[in-house]
Design a protein around this motif. Structure first.
Motif, PDB file in Angstrom:
ATOM      1  N   GLY A   1       0.814  -1.210   0.000  1.00  0.00           N
ATOM      2  CA  GLY A   1       0.000   0.000   0.000  1.00  0.00           C
ATOM      3  C   GLY A   1       0.847   1.259   0.000  1.00  0.00           C
ATOM      4  N   ALA A   2       1.945   1.240   0.769  1.00  0.00           N
ATOM      5  CA  ALA A   2       2.832   2.402   0.833  1.00  0.00           C
ATOM      6  C   ALA A   2       3.449   2.700  -0.524  1.00  0.00           C
ATOM      7  N   PHE A   3       3.972   1.679  -1.181  1.00  0.00           N
ATOM      8  CA  PHE A   3       4.600   1.882  -2.487  1.00  0.00           C
ATOM      9  C   PHE A   3       3.584   2.309  -3.542  1.00  0.00           C
ATOM     10  N   TYR A   4       2.351   1.809  -3.424  1.00  0.00           N
ATOM     11  CA  TYR A   4       1.327   2.209  -4.386  1.00  0.00           C
ATOM     12  C   TYR A   4       0.960   3.672  -4.205  1.00  0.00           C
ATOM     13  N   LEU A   5       0.859   4.131  -2.960  1.00  0.00           N
ATOM     14  CA  LEU A   5       0.573   5.541  -2.703  1.00  0.00           C
ATOM     15  C   LEU A   5       1.699   6.426  -3.242  1.00  0.00           C
ATOM     16  N   ILE A   6       2.942   5.997  -3.026  1.00  0.00           N
ATOM     17  CA  ILE A   6       4.080   6.767  -3.538  1.00  0.00           C
ATOM     18  C   ILE A   6       4.048   6.803  -5.060  1.00  0.00           C
ATOM     19  N   HIS A   7       3.710   5.670  -5.675  1.00  0.00           N
ATOM     20  CA  HIS A   7       3.579   5.599  -7.133  1.00  0.00           C
ATOM     21  C   HIS A   7       2.525   6.585  -7.633  1.00  0.00           C
TER      22      HIS A   7
ATOM     23  N   LEU B   1      -7.932  -0.945  -0.882  1.00  0.00           N
ATOM     24  CA  LEU B   1      -7.682  -2.316  -0.459  1.00  0.00           C
ATOM     25  C   LEU B   1      -6.300  -2.502   0.149  1.00  0.00           C
ATOM     26  N   LEU B   2      -5.314  -1.725  -0.330  1.00  0.00           N
ATOM     27  CA  LEU B   2      -3.940  -1.890   0.152  1.00  0.00           C
ATOM     28  C   LEU B   2      -3.623  -1.024   1.361  1.00  0.00           C
ATOM     29  N   ASN B   3      -4.630  -0.395   1.938  1.00  0.00           N
ATOM     30  CA  ASN B   3      -4.397   0.393   3.139  1.00  0.00           C
ATOM     31  C   ASN B   3      -4.713  -0.482   4.355  1.00  0.00           C
ATOM     32  N   PRO B   4      -3.700  -1.022   5.045  1.00  0.00           N
ATOM     33  CA  PRO B   4      -3.967  -1.928   6.168  1.00  0.00           C
ATOM     34  C   PRO B   4      -4.669  -1.239   7.331  1.00  0.00           C
ATOM     35  N   LYS B   5      -4.554   0.084   7.399  1.00  0.00           N
ATOM     36  CA  LYS B   5      -5.249   0.814   8.457  1.00  0.00           C
ATOM     37  C   LYS B   5      -6.761   0.677   8.309  1.00  0.00           C
ATOM     38  N   VAL B   6      -7.228   0.592   7.055  1.00  0.00           N
ATOM     39  CA  VAL B   6      -8.664   0.426   6.825  1.00  0.00           C
ATOM     40  C   VAL B   6      -9.106  -0.956   7.295  1.00  0.00           C
TER      41      VAL B   6
END
Length: 216
Positions: free
Chosen positions: A77-83, A132-137
């Protein structure tokens, strides 16, 4: 009724706090227009529906119980947000160059944008994957729901009801945001505002992604 009202109040506090979903929505709207914003919101809401169903089925509990699985989703999720943030900044640079070229040519007005079906599909996919890739959710669906028990309901019925209420609240929030964006459409189409939103959303997404990657 008290439990339900408490859940609604807690949910609203979580929903309205700016995060990756809102940053992505604003960035796509600034870059590609209102329809792109609606498509992004649709993808986000689809992600919420999937996670809500997974929470009711107990799948999010398996995710948070697995340290390796949770870390993998967090980093993805982190890398996707940075992308996404880097793509927004690239769009910001392109908008500045295009604006400068129009001023040099003596054309201040920006040509009307054409939102293609491909753009809409990309926006839906971005909203879905980002959510979906945000584990906080996923952790939210696991940690908040058990704290509220509606009287006279089984565990499955209780979680299903709370998941449905949360989904509807999210839907209403994004509908409100999109309505406000539609009201200020003329303002958003100003080159300076459009570029500013694209830049801010890009920096925000990169910052959120970096923070997520560094969080243990």
């Amino acid at each position: 009724m008290t439990e339900l009202l408490g859940f609604i109040a807690a949910s609203l506090l979580i929903i309205v706090v700016p995060g990756p979903d809102l940053a992505l929505l604003l960035g796509n709207t600034a870059r590609s227009g209102q329809r792109a914003g609606v498509a992004t919101a649709a993808g986000i809401m689809l992600g919420h529906a999937v996670l809500a169903a997974a929470a009711v089925a107990g799948l999010t509990a398996l995710l948070t119980a697995s340290e390796i699985g949770y870390a993998a989703v967090r980093l993805a999720g982190a890398f996707y947000l940075i992308h996404l943030g880097l793509k927004a900044l690239i769009g910001f640079v392109r908008m500045r160059r295009s604006s400068a070229e129009r001023r040099t040519a003596g054309h201040d007005a920006r040509p009307a944008r054409a939102v293609t079906g491909r753009t809409m599909r990309v926006c839906v996919r971005q909203g879905l994957i980002s959510n979906l890739l945000n584990p906080k959710v996923a952790a939210f669906y696991l940690s908040l729901f058990p704290q509220f028990v509606l009287p006279g309901m089984s565990t499955t019925a209780n979680q299903s009801t709370l998941a449905g209420v949360f989904w509807v609240l999210c839907l209403l929030w994004f509908a409100l945001v999109l309505t406000l964006l539609a009201r200020i459409r003329a303002l958003l189409r100003r080159p300076g505002v459009e570029q500013g939103l694209a830049g801010v959303s890009g920096v925000s997404l990169i910052g959120l992604g970096t923070a997520l990657a560094l969080r243990g």
